[in-house]
Scaffold this motif. Structure first.
Motif, PDB file in Angstrom:
ATOM      1  N   TYR A 178       0.626  -1.505   0.009  1.00  0.00           N
ATOM      2  CA  TYR A 178       0.172   0.206  -0.249  1.00  0.00           C
ATOM      3  C   TYR A 178       0.469   1.386  -0.076  1.00  0.00           C
ATOM      4  O   TYR A 178       0.982   2.412  -1.074  1.00  0.00           O
ATOM      5  CB  TYR A 178      -0.576   0.008   1.115  1.00  0.00           C
ATOM      6  N   VAL A 179       1.640   1.311   1.218  1.00  0.00           N
ATOM      7  CA  VAL A 179       3.113   2.479   1.339  1.00  0.00           C
ATOM      8  C   VAL A 179       3.850   2.385   0.126  1.00  0.00           C
ATOM      9  O   VAL A 179       3.924   3.618  -1.228  1.00  0.00           O
ATOM     10  CB  VAL A 179       3.475   2.675   2.212  1.00  0.00           C
ATOM     11  N   GLU A 180       3.825   1.108  -1.049  1.00  0.00           N
ATOM     12  CA  GLU A 180       5.143   1.235  -1.742  1.00  0.00           C
ATOM     13  C   GLU A 180       4.108   2.071  -2.845  1.00  0.00           C
ATOM     14  O   GLU A 180       4.560   2.388  -4.134  1.00  0.00           O
ATOM     15  CB  GLU A 180       5.069  -0.314  -2.556  1.00  0.00           C
ATOM     16  N   SER A 181       3.016   1.676  -3.061  1.00  0.00           N
ATOM     17  CA  SER A 181       2.016   1.899  -4.379  1.00  0.00           C
ATOM     18  C   SER A 181       2.180   3.710  -4.374  1.00  0.00           C
ATOM     19  O   SER A 181       1.574   4.352  -5.061  1.00  0.00           O
ATOM     20  CB  SER A 181       0.559   1.354  -4.401  1.00  0.00           C
ATOM     21  N   LYS A 182       1.318   4.634  -2.842  1.00  0.00           N
ATOM     22  CA  LYS A 182       1.083   5.743  -2.740  1.00  0.00           C
ATOM     23  C   LYS A 182       2.685   5.804  -2.966  1.00  0.00           C
ATOM     24  O   LYS A 182       2.295   7.557  -3.387  1.00  0.00           O
ATOM     25  CB  LYS A 182       0.761   5.667  -1.220  1.00  0.00           C
ATOM     26  N   ALA A 183       3.464   5.663  -3.058  1.00  0.00           N
ATOM     27  CA  ALA A 183       5.468   5.975  -3.251  1.00  0.00           C
ATOM     28  C   ALA A 183       5.762   5.869  -4.486  1.00  0.00           C
ATOM     29  O   ALA A 183       6.221   7.223  -5.078  1.00  0.00           O
ATOM     30  CB  ALA A 183       6.625   5.364  -2.614  1.00  0.00           C
ATOM     31  N   LEU A 184       5.316   4.797  -5.282  1.00  0.00           N
ATOM     32  CA  LEU A 184       5.161   5.620  -6.925  1.00  0.00           C
ATOM     33  C   LEU A 184       4.164   6.496  -7.109  1.00  0.00           C
ATOM     34  O   LEU A 184       4.710   7.223  -8.155  1.00  0.00           O
ATOM     35  CB  LEU A 184       5.107   3.307  -7.198  1.00  0.00           C
ATOM     36  N   GLN A 185       3.431   6.255  -6.697  1.00  0.00           N
ATOM     37  CA  GLN A 185       2.123   7.692  -7.489  1.00  0.00           C
ATOM     38  C   GLN A 185       3.067   9.073  -7.587  1.00  0.00           C
ATOM     39  O   GLN A 185       3.103  10.465  -8.071  1.00  0.00           O
ATOM     40  CB  GLN A 185       0.914   7.421  -6.767  1.00  0.00           C
ATOM     41  N   LYS A 186       3.523   9.488  -5.847  1.00  0.00           N
ATOM     42  CA  LYS A 186       4.112  10.536  -5.307  1.00  0.00           C
ATOM     43  C   LYS A 186       5.529  10.803  -6.056  1.00  0.00           C
ATOM     44  O   LYS A 186       5.083  11.772  -6.799  1.00  0.00           O
ATOM     45  CB  LYS A 186       4.458  10.671  -3.749  1.00  0.00           C
ATOM     46  N   ALA A 187       5.991   9.456  -6.234  1.00  0.00           N
ATOM     47  CA  ALA A 187       7.225   9.963  -7.416  1.00  0.00           C
ATOM     48  C   ALA A 187       7.285  10.282  -8.548  1.00  0.00           C
ATOM     49  O   ALA A 187       8.182  11.105  -9.444  1.00  0.00           O
ATOM     50  CB  ALA A 187       8.735   8.584  -7.405  1.00  0.00           C
ATOM     51  N   SER A 188       6.565   9.156  -9.237  1.00  0.00           N
ATOM     52  CA  SER A 188       5.592   9.584 -11.130  1.00  0.00           C
ATOM     53  C   SER A 188       4.531  10.612 -11.123  1.00  0.00           C
ATOM     54  O   SER A 188       4.596  10.986 -12.561  1.00  0.00           O
ATOM     55  CB  SER A 188       5.703   8.130 -11.230  1.00  0.00           C
ATOM     56  N   ILE A 189       3.998  11.148 -10.124  1.00  0.00           N
ATOM     57  CA  ILE A 189       3.097  12.059 -10.522  1.00  0.00           C
ATOM     58  C   ILE A 189       2.264  11.982 -11.711  1.00  0.00           C
ATOM     59  O   ILE A 189       1.194  12.219 -12.391  1.00  0.00           O
ATOM     60  CB  ILE A 189       4.077  14.044 -11.013  1.00  0.00           C
ATOM     61  N   LEU A 190       1.577  10.237 -11.228  1.00  0.00           N
ATOM     62  CA  LEU A 190       0.660   9.518 -12.177  1.00  0.00           C
ATOM     63  C   LEU A 190      -0.455   9.957 -11.869  1.00  0.00           C
ATOM     64  O   LEU A 190      -0.490  10.023 -10.153  1.00  0.00           O
ATOM     65  CB  LEU A 190       0.817   8.315 -12.553  1.00  0.00           C
ATOM     66  N   PRO A 191      -1.834   9.819 -11.778  1.00  0.00           N
ATOM     67  CA  PRO A 191      -2.799   9.388 -11.525  1.00  0.00           C
ATOM     68  C   PRO A 191      -2.581   8.149 -10.796  1.00  0.00           C
ATOM     69  O   PRO A 191      -2.499   7.425 -11.454  1.00  0.00           O
ATOM     70  CB  PRO A 191      -4.111   9.299 -12.514  1.00  0.00           C
ATOM     71  N   PHE A 192      -3.079   8.236  -9.264  1.00  0.00           N
ATOM     72  CA  PHE A 192      -2.975   6.916  -9.027  1.00  0.00           C
ATOM     73  C   PHE A 192      -4.036   5.487  -9.400  1.00  0.00           C
ATOM     74  O   PHE A 192      -3.585   4.110  -9.771  1.00  0.00           O
ATOM     75  CB  PHE A 192      -3.872   7.018  -7.238  1.00  0.00           C
ATOM     76  N   ASP A 193      -5.340   5.928 -10.751  1.00  0.00           N
ATOM     77  CA  ASP A 193      -5.674   5.199 -11.288  1.00  0.00           C
ATOM     78  C   ASP A 193      -4.914   4.369 -12.238  1.00  0.00           C
ATOM     79  O   ASP A 193      -4.784   2.904 -12.406  1.00  0.00           O
ATOM     80  CB  ASP A 193      -7.148   5.539 -11.848  1.00  0.00           C
ATOM     81  N   GLU A 194      -3.666   5.117 -12.543  1.00  0.00           N
ATOM     82  CA  GLU A 194      -2.542   4.630 -13.209  1.00  0.00           C
ATOM     83  C   GLU A 194      -1.721   3.275 -12.990  1.00  0.00           C
ATOM     84  O   GLU A 194      -1.893   2.746 -13.590  1.00  0.00           O
ATOM     85  CB  GLU A 194      -1.862   6.051 -14.063  1.00  0.00           C
ATOM     86  N   ILE A 195      -1.243   3.805 -11.554  1.00  0.00           N
ATOM     87  CA  ILE A 195      -0.389   3.325 -10.676  1.00  0.00           C
ATOM     88  C   ILE A 195      -1.210   1.995 -10.127  1.00  0.00           C
ATOM     89  O   ILE A 195      -0.456   0.840 -10.680  1.00  0.00           O
ATOM     90  CB  ILE A 195      -0.103   4.141  -9.346  1.00  0.00           C
ATOM     91  N   LEU A 196      -2.827   2.388 -10.193  1.00  0.00           N
ATOM     92  CA  LEU A 196      -3.758   0.876  -9.619  1.00  0.00           C
ATOM     93  C   LEU A 196      -3.524  -0.321 -10.593  1.00  0.00           C
ATOM     94  O   LEU A 196      -3.610  -1.512 -10.335  1.00  0.00           O
ATOM     95  CB  LEU A 196      -4.588   1.257  -9.256  1.00  0.00           C
ATOM     96  N   LYS A 197      -3.242   0.129 -11.859  1.00  0.00           N
ATOM     97  CA  LYS A 197      -3.118  -0.935 -13.456  1.00  0.00           C
ATOM     98  C   LYS A 197      -2.384  -1.914 -12.986  1.00  0.00           C
ATOM     99  O   LYS A 197      -2.398  -3.058 -13.236  1.00  0.00           O
ATOM    100  CB  LYS A 197      -3.451   0.066 -14.608  1.00  0.00           C
TER     101      LYS A 197
END
Length: 394
Positions: A178-197
Motif C-alpha cells: 500500500y505505501v509502496e503504491s502511494k510512493a510510486l504515485q508520488k514519485a511518478s506524478i501519475l494519477p493513482f488510477d494509472e498506478i493501480l492498473k
C-alpha cells in the motif's frame, strides 16, 4: 545515476505522508560491487563500501544490529520504482520498530496445498475484492464485500491453517505494498488510477496468483487497505495498535449479512489452472535437474537454518531453493548463494539429500571435498556417482 536521484528523493519526503508516525530506519542501495548506506546510527554520515553477501534481494536486514532496508538498484530501470521499493522496505523497518507480531509461519507457505476447490473459491473472492474497490455505490460495495467474505470463510473450512498463513501475509505485506503504491504515485506524478492498473494486473492474474501464493497475498492485503481508506479515515493507527489480522480488522467495518447456500463445482478454468500450477512447479525443478554443470549430491543428516521463502519451488518432498540457503552439515554452517534442490523428511528444515550444480569439479581429499565459493565439507566421497556422504551431526 539511480543512487543519487533516489537519495535526493528520500531527502525531500516526509514518510508520514504515507502512514501516521512512519519513522525511517537505515536504508541502502546496492549493486554487485558497491553498497551505499544511509541513516544508520553507527555512521554520522553516509557510508559507501564494497558489496558483501549480507546484501541479497530487496529486503529488511539487521545491519550492525539496526534494521536496514536494502534494494538492489541493478534490477530496475527507473529511480521512481527504486524509491517506491525503498519506502516498502522502510515500512517493514517501521513494523520492526513498533514490534509488529503478525508474521506468518513461512513453513506453511512452502507446503501450501494445491487443491481444486481452493483455486475455484480463491479466484472468485479476488475478483469480488477488486470489483468492490472499483464500486462507488456504498450498498453495492457492501454486497460485493459480503460475497467476498463468504467465499473466504468457505476457503477457511477447506484449507484450515493455510488460510491463516494468507491472512498474516496480507497483514504484514499488504500495508507495505500500500505505501509502496502511494510512493510510486508520488514519485511518478501519475494519477493513482494509472498506478493501480500496474498492481491490478498482477492481482487479477489467476495463474500466477495460484502459483505464487505468498506474493499474491501482497495484492489482496493492499486492496483491503485501499478499501479501508474508503470506509474510514482513522484505520491506520488503529490497525498498527491491533493484533488482529488485516482481514479480521477489515470485517469490523463491514455490515455482515447472513450467508447464502453455495454449490461448489469447480469449472474447467479452475482445472486448467490446477494443472498449470502443478506443471510449472515440475517444469522448474526438471529444468534445474537438466542444467549443464558438475552435479554434486550430498547425502546424510543436514539441517536448514534459513532460506528465502519468496524463491522456493516445491514438488512432493523436494524443494528447489532458487536464491539462497543456509544449513548445517556435520555441525558446520554453510551459506549457499545458488540454486539447490533439497529432499526433506518429516519437516522441511530436516533434509537428507542436497543437489548442487557446480561450474567446476570440487577438489577431492581423503576425508572431505572443497567447493569454490562454499568451502570444505567433511565426508566420504564416491567419485563414480558424485555423492558425498556426510556424518549424522546435522
Amino acid at each position: 545515476m539511480h543512487e543519487v536521484k533516489v537519495r535526493d528523493m528520500m531527502k525531500n519526503i516526509n514518510l508520514e505522508y504515507y502512514w501516521p508516525n512512519f519513522k525511517s530506519v537505515a536504508y541502502c542501495l546496492y549493486n554487485s560491487e558497491t553498497v551505499y548506506l544511509y541513516n544508520h546510527p553507527n555512521y554520522p554520515s553516509d557510508n559507501i563500501f564494497p558489496w558483501n553477501e549480507l546484501f541479497s534481494a530487496d529486503s529488511l536486514i539487521l545491519y550492525e544490529d539496526f534494521p536496514t532496508a536494502i534494494v538492489n538498484i541493478d534490477r530496475y530501470n527507473d529511480s521512481e520504482t527504486i524509491y517506491s521499493l525503498i519506502v516498502h522496505e522502510l515500512f517493514h523497518g517501521y513494523q520492526y520498530l513498533y514490534n509488529e507480531s503478525r508474521f506468518p509461519n513461512e513453513l506453511l507457505g512452502v507446503q501450501y496445498p494445491i487443491l481444486l476447490e481452493n483455486i475455484e473459491l480463491r479466484n472468485k473472492e479476488r475478483r469480488l475484492l477488486y470489483q468492490a474497490l472499483l464500486e462507488s455505490n456504498a450498498e453495492a460495495r457492501n454486497q460485493l464485500l459480503n460475497a467476498f467474505i463468504f467465499m473466504r470463510e468457505k476457503r477457511k473450512e477447506i484449507i484450515g491453517e493455510y488460510a491463516q498463513y494468507e491472512f498474516l501475509i496480507e497483514s504484514v505485506e499488504g500495508p507495505a505494498w500500500y505505501v509502496e503504491s502511494k510512493a510510486l504515485q508520488k514519485a511518478s506524478i501519475l494519477p493513482f488510477d494509472e498506478i493501480l492498473k500496474t498492481y491490478s494486473s498482477k492481482f487479477l492474474d489467476e495463474y500466477r496468483s495460484n502459483l505464487q501464493i505468498r506474493v499474491s497475498c501482497y495484492g489482496s492485503g493492499m486492496f483491503l487497505c485501499l478499501l479501508l481508506d474508503q470506509l474510514t479515515e482513522e484505520w491506520k493507527e488503529a490497525f498498527t495498535q491491533s493484533t488482529k489480522t488485516l482481514y479480521e480488522f477489515f470485517k469490523e467495518y463491514i455490515v455482515i449479512q447472513p450467508p447464502y447456500p453455495l454449490e461448489l463445482s469447480p469449472n474447467e478454468k479452475s482445472m486448467i489452472i490446477y494443472n498449470y500450477v502443478k506443471g510449472e512447479k515440475e517444469k522448474v525443478i526438471e529444468s534445474f535437474i537438466n542444467t549443464i554443470g558438475f552435479h554434486l549430491f550430498i547425502e546424510g543428516n543436514m539441517t536448514v537454518t534459513a532460506f528465502d521463502p519468496m524463491n522456493i519451488v516445491s514438488s512432493n518432498n523436494h524443494l528447489l531453493h532458487q536464491n539462497f540457503i543456509k544449513l548445517k552439515i556435520t555441525g558446520k554452517d554453510y551459506y549457499i548463494t545458488q540454486p539447490v534442490l533439497t529432499r526433506f523428511t518429516e519437516k522441511i528444515q530436516t533434509i537428507n539429500h542436497l543437489h548442487l550444480i557446480l561450474e567446476k569439479e570440487p577438489t577431492i581429499l581423503n576425508n572431505h571435498i572443497e567447493i569454490d565459493g562454499i568451502g570444505k565439507i567433511e565426508g566420504s566421497y564416491e567419485e563414480d556417482t558424485h555423492v558425498l556422504k556426510v556424518s549424522e551431526k546435522g
